[in-house]
Design an enzyme around this catalytic site. Sequence first.
Site, PDB file in Angstrom:
ATOM      1  N   LYS A 123     -99.389 131.780  79.403  1.00 19.10           N
ATOM      2  CA  LYS A 123     -98.956 132.788  78.424  1.00 19.10           C
ATOM      3  C   LYS A 123    -100.094 133.069  77.440  1.00 19.10           C
ATOM      4  CE  LYS A 123     -96.969 133.464  74.124  1.00 19.10           C
ATOM      5  NZ  LYS A 123     -97.619 134.729  74.035  1.00 19.10           N
ATOM      6  N   GLY A 128    -103.955 126.955  69.260  1.00 17.44           N
ATOM      7  CA  GLY A 128    -103.379 127.885  68.290  1.00 17.44           C
ATOM      8  C   GLY A 128    -103.237 127.208  66.943  1.00 17.44           C
ATOM      9  N   SER A 129    -102.252 127.659  66.192  1.00 25.65           N
ATOM     10  CA  SER A 129    -102.127 127.193  64.809  1.00 25.65           C
ATOM     11  C   SER A 129    -101.481 125.806  64.732  1.00 25.65           C
ATOM     12  CB  SER A 129    -101.296 128.196  64.005  1.00 25.65           C
ATOM     13  OG  SER A 129    -100.000 128.241  64.544  1.00 25.65           O
ATOM     14  N   GLY A 157     -98.412 124.259  66.904  1.00 30.76           N
ATOM     15  CA  GLY A 157     -98.765 123.037  67.629  1.00 30.76           C
ATOM     16  C   GLY A 157     -97.820 121.886  67.311  1.00 30.76           C
ATOM     17  N   GLU A 182    -105.125 121.949  70.597  1.00 25.92           N
ATOM     18  CA  GLU A 182    -106.379 122.304  69.922  1.00 25.92           C
ATOM     19  C   GLU A 182    -105.993 123.238  68.794  1.00 25.92           C
ATOM     20  OE1 GLU A 182    -109.230 121.029  70.728  1.00 25.92           O
ATOM     21  OE2 GLU A 182    -108.641 120.112  72.616  1.00 25.92           O
ATOM     22  N   CYS A 213    -111.789 128.845  65.092  1.00 28.77           N
ATOM     23  CA  CYS A 213    -111.274 127.544  64.665  1.00 28.77           C
ATOM     24  C   CYS A 213    -112.409 126.727  64.055  1.00 28.77           C
ATOM     25  CB  CYS A 213    -110.653 126.812  65.835  1.00 28.77           C
ATOM     26  SG  CYS A 213    -111.727 126.783  67.267  1.00 28.77           S
ATOM     27  N   GLN A 270    -102.606 139.419  59.536  1.00 26.89           N
ATOM     28  CA  GLN A 270    -103.776 138.598  59.225  1.00 26.89           C
ATOM     29  C   GLN A 270    -104.526 139.192  58.018  1.00 26.89           C
ATOM     30  OE1 GLN A 270    -104.010 135.749  60.622  1.00 26.89           O
ATOM     31  NE2 GLN A 270    -105.902 135.197  59.573  1.00 26.89           N
ATOM     32  N   GLU A 313    -106.381 126.774  56.046  1.00 23.88           N
ATOM     33  CA  GLU A 313    -107.145 127.654  56.938  1.00 23.88           C
ATOM     34  C   GLU A 313    -106.784 129.113  56.645  1.00 23.88           C
ATOM     35  OE1 GLU A 313    -106.108 127.868  61.160  1.00 23.88           O
ATOM     36  OE2 GLU A 313    -108.201 127.467  61.630  1.00 23.88           O
TER      37      GLU A 313
HETATM   38  P1  NAP Z   1    -100.457 130.884  66.960  1.00 27.84           P
HETATM   39  O1  NAP Z   1     -99.740 131.862  66.126  1.00 27.84           O
HETATM   40  O2  NAP Z   1    -100.060 129.462  66.888  1.00 27.84           O
HETATM   41  O3  NAP Z   1    -100.333 131.440  68.462  1.00 27.84           O
HETATM   42  C1  NAP Z   1    -100.998 130.841  69.532  1.00 27.84           C
HETATM   43  C2  NAP Z   1    -100.213 131.072  70.800  1.00 27.84           C
HETATM   44  O4  NAP Z   1     -98.952 130.427  70.689  1.00 27.84           O
HETATM   45  C3  NAP Z   1     -99.901 132.548  71.080  1.00 27.84           C
HETATM   46  O5  NAP Z   1     -99.947 132.773  72.468  1.00 27.84           O
HETATM   47  C4  NAP Z   1     -98.489 132.676  70.542  1.00 27.84           C
HETATM   48  O6  NAP Z   1     -97.752 133.742  71.117  1.00 27.84           O
HETATM   49  C5  NAP Z   1     -97.911 131.345  70.972  1.00 27.84           C
HETATM   50  N1  NAP Z   1     -96.710 130.925  70.244  1.00 27.84           N
HETATM   51  C6  NAP Z   1     -96.295 131.316  69.024  1.00 27.84           C
HETATM   52  N2  NAP Z   1     -95.125 130.692  68.720  1.00 27.84           N
HETATM   53  C7  NAP Z   1     -94.818 129.895  69.770  1.00 27.84           C
HETATM   54  C8  NAP Z   1     -93.744 129.006  70.063  1.00 27.84           C
HETATM   55  N3  NAP Z   1     -92.737 128.802  69.224  1.00 27.84           N
HETATM   56  N4  NAP Z   1     -93.752 128.360  71.238  1.00 27.84           N
HETATM   57  C9  NAP Z   1     -94.764 128.520  72.111  1.00 27.84           C
HETATM   58  N5  NAP Z   1     -95.788 129.372  71.905  1.00 27.84           N
HETATM   59  C10 NAP Z   1     -95.826 130.036  70.744  1.00 27.84           C
HETATM   60  O7  NAP Z   1    -102.020 130.927  66.662  1.00 27.84           O
HETATM   61  P2  NAP Z   1    -102.962 132.211  66.592  1.00 27.84           P
HETATM   62  O8  NAP Z   1    -102.757 132.894  65.300  1.00 27.84           O
HETATM   63  O9  NAP Z   1    -102.822 133.013  67.855  1.00 27.84           O
HETATM   64  O10 NAP Z   1    -104.406 131.555  66.663  1.00 27.84           O
HETATM   65  C11 NAP Z   1    -105.126 131.182  65.537  1.00 27.84           C
HETATM   66  C12 NAP Z   1    -105.083 129.662  65.387  1.00 27.84           C
HETATM   67  O11 NAP Z   1    -105.637 129.071  66.555  1.00 27.84           O
HETATM   68  C13 NAP Z   1    -105.928 129.174  64.239  1.00 27.84           C
HETATM   69  O12 NAP Z   1    -105.233 128.169  63.563  1.00 27.84           O
HETATM   70  C14 NAP Z   1    -107.158 128.596  64.931  1.00 27.84           C
HETATM   71  O13 NAP Z   1    -107.832 127.610  64.189  1.00 27.84           O
HETATM   72  C15 NAP Z   1    -106.548 128.051  66.170  1.00 27.84           C
HETATM   73  N6  NAP Z   1    -107.552 127.867  67.212  1.00 27.84           N
HETATM   74  C16 NAP Z   1    -107.924 126.591  67.540  1.00 27.84           C
HETATM   75  C17 NAP Z   1    -108.905 126.367  68.489  1.00 27.84           C
HETATM   76  C18 NAP Z   1    -109.315 124.977  68.863  1.00 27.84           C
HETATM   77  O14 NAP Z   1    -109.873 124.801  69.951  1.00 27.84           O
HETATM   78  N7  NAP Z   1    -109.089 123.966  68.045  1.00 27.84           N
HETATM   79  C19 NAP Z   1    -109.529 127.456  69.113  1.00 27.84           C
HETATM   80  C20 NAP Z   1    -109.144 128.737  68.741  1.00 27.84           C
HETATM   81  C21 NAP Z   1    -108.151 128.927  67.807  1.00 27.84           C
HETATM   82  P3  NAP Z   1     -97.739 135.195  70.426  1.00 27.84           P
HETATM   83  O15 NAP Z   1     -99.135 135.687  70.438  1.00 27.84           O
HETATM   84  O16 NAP Z   1     -96.833 135.953  71.314  1.00 27.84           O
HETATM   85  O17 NAP Z   1     -97.210 135.003  69.038  1.00 27.84           O
END
Ligand code: NAP
Length: 490
Positions: free
Chosen positions: A173, A226-227, A231, A248, A282, A329, A380
Site C-alpha cells: 500500500k 511513516g510517522s 507506527g 522506520e 526523515c 502539511q 518533527e
Molecule cells: P503517515 O501519515 O504515517 O503515512 C505513512 C503511510 O501509512 C501512508 O501510506 C498512509 O496512508 C499509511 N497509514 C496512515 N494511517 C494508517 C493506519 N491507521 N494503518 C495503516 N497505514 C496507515 O506518514 P507520512 O506523512 O506519509 O510520512 C511522513 C513520516 O514518515 C515522517 O514522520 C517521516 O519522518 C517518516 N519517514 C521515515 C523514514 C525512515 O526511514 N525512518 C523515511 C521516510 C519517512 P495514506 O497515505 O493513505 O494516509
Amino acid sequence: MQEYKLFINGEWTGSSSGEMFDDINPATLELIGKLHKANEEDVKNAVDAAEKSFHAWSSTPAPQRARILFRAARMLEERKEELSRLMTVEMGKVLKEARGDVQEAIDITYYAAGEGRRLKGETTPSELPDKFCMTIRRPIGVVGLITPWNFPIAIPAWKIMPALVAGNTLVFKPASDTPILSIELVNILTEAGIPKGVLNLVTGEGKTVGSEIVHNRKVRAVSFTGSLETGKWILGEASRDMKKVSLELGGKNPIIVMDDADLNLAIDGIIWGAFGTTGQRCTAASRVIVHEKILPSLLEKLIGRTKELNVGNGLHENIDMGPVINESQLRKIAKYVDIGKKEGAKLIMGGNIMKPLPGYFFEPTIFTDVSPDMRIAQEEIFGPVVSLIRARDIDEAINIANSVEYGLSSSIYSGNIRNAFKAIEKIEAGITYINASTIGAEIHLPFGGIKSTGNGTREGGTTAIEEFTELKTVYFDYSGKLQKAQIDIG
Ligand code: NAP
C-alpha cells in the site's frame, strides 16, 4: 484523465466500492490522475492472492527470483529520466533529487538481486561428534508493505526488492499522495517477470486499506515507514497477532557545528540537510547545535546562502527547493512557526506560506534563540524550518542532540578527532555523519534509528534481508545413535 486501478493476482482491477481519489501536483495543484480507492474486501482479495502464490514463489530458487530483479533494475535505468520527471510532478521534489530517488531504487534493486546468490546462513561446529549445525534463511510468508510519500520510489523499492528476493509474497500500500510512482514500479516488476499474485498493490486510505493489512491474520509481517503516530498504532495492533513488525519512523536530526569546523563546509551541509527535499526527509537536519563562539558568523553566512535559494516548480533545473506535499502539511508548518514565535524563539528568516505561487510553497525558515526544550526543537515539523541552538562545548552539544525522543540521523562538523569520536560514541542515533550532512544514506549500509524512530530493525544492506526472512537452525546428526546435547559431552 488517466485512471489507475488496483493490481491484484496479476490483473489491474477496479475497486469493489467503485470509489476514486485524486492525485494532485503540489507545485501547480493540477489533477494528474484518478486512483481506485480500495476497501477491506479488495485487501482481502490481494492477501488471498499473495497467500496462494507463496508456495510456488518461495520454492523458486533465489537466483532465479533474482534474475527478474536484475531485469527490473535495467528497466528502471532505462526509464530513469521519465520516472524522475513524473516524481517531480507527483511529489514536488526538484528534478535532481528525483533522479537521486530513482537511482536509489535502481541501486537497491541490483543489490537485492545480488543477494539472490547469497541469502546467507551460517555453519558452526557441533559440540558432539558426527553432527552438523547450520542456519538457513526462510521467507516469512505474506508480507504487508506500507510506505510514505517523501521517497515515492526509493522507499517502496527498499522494501519490495529484498522482500521478493527472499521469497515472500506481498501486499503493498503506497501513500495516497504518491501512488502513481508505485504503480509504475509494479508495472516494471510485472513486465520483468514477477509471477501473478506475488506482488499485489492496493491504493486507498491508510485507515481502511492500511488497517486491513495490519489486521489480516494471513499477513505474517508488516514493514512500515511513516510517522511515529501511525507506527505506534501499527505496532500495537499487529503484535496482537504476533506479526513481525518493522518500523522506520520520524526524526529530529541534529547537526553539531564546533568552533574548529570548516564553516563553509558546515553551511553547505546545513542548507542541504535543512532545505533539501523541502525539509521533508526523515533525516532532515531540523536542529543545528552551534558552538557559541562561531554562532554569529555561522548565522550571517547561513542567512546569505538561504537567500540565494530559488523556490518554485522543481521541473525547472534552476530551482533548489520545491513545494511541500499537500495543504495539511503546509498548515502544519505554519502552525509550528507560530508555536516557535510564541515560545520565544527569534524568527530570523522566512516563516510564511508563499501565496503568489499556485502550489503548496513555504519559505525557507530559520529560527535562532531556540532552547532545546521548545516544541520546535523537539517535534518533527517535516518542512523547511531549521532551529539554531547555542552550546558551550562538545558535551553540552551532545546532550542537546540527545534531548529528543527520536534517534535517526546526526552529524558533527569539527576538525578535532576527539570531538568526532565523542559524537560517534555518544550521540543517540542510528546514523552519524562526520563532516557531512544528516542526509545521504547509501543502500548497502544499514538504515534506521533508535528510540522512537523505530523498533530495532534496519533496512538497506544485508540487514534488509534479516527484516524479510526468518532464521531456521538445523542440526544434522549422522552418528546413527542418540546423542544428547549438554549431556553426552566430555
Ligand atoms: P503517515 O501519515 O504515517 O503515512 C505513512 C503511510 O501509512 C501512508 O501510506 C498512509 O496512508 C499509511 N497509514 C496512515 N494511517 C494508517 C493506519 N491507521 N494503518 C495503516 N497505514 C496507515 O506518514 P507520512 O506523512 O506519509 O510520512 C511522513 C513520516 O514518515 C515522517 O514522520 C517521516 O519522518 C517518516 N519517514 C521515515 C523514514 C525512515 O526511514 N525512518 C523515511 C521516510 C519517512 P495514506 O497515505 O493513505 O494516509
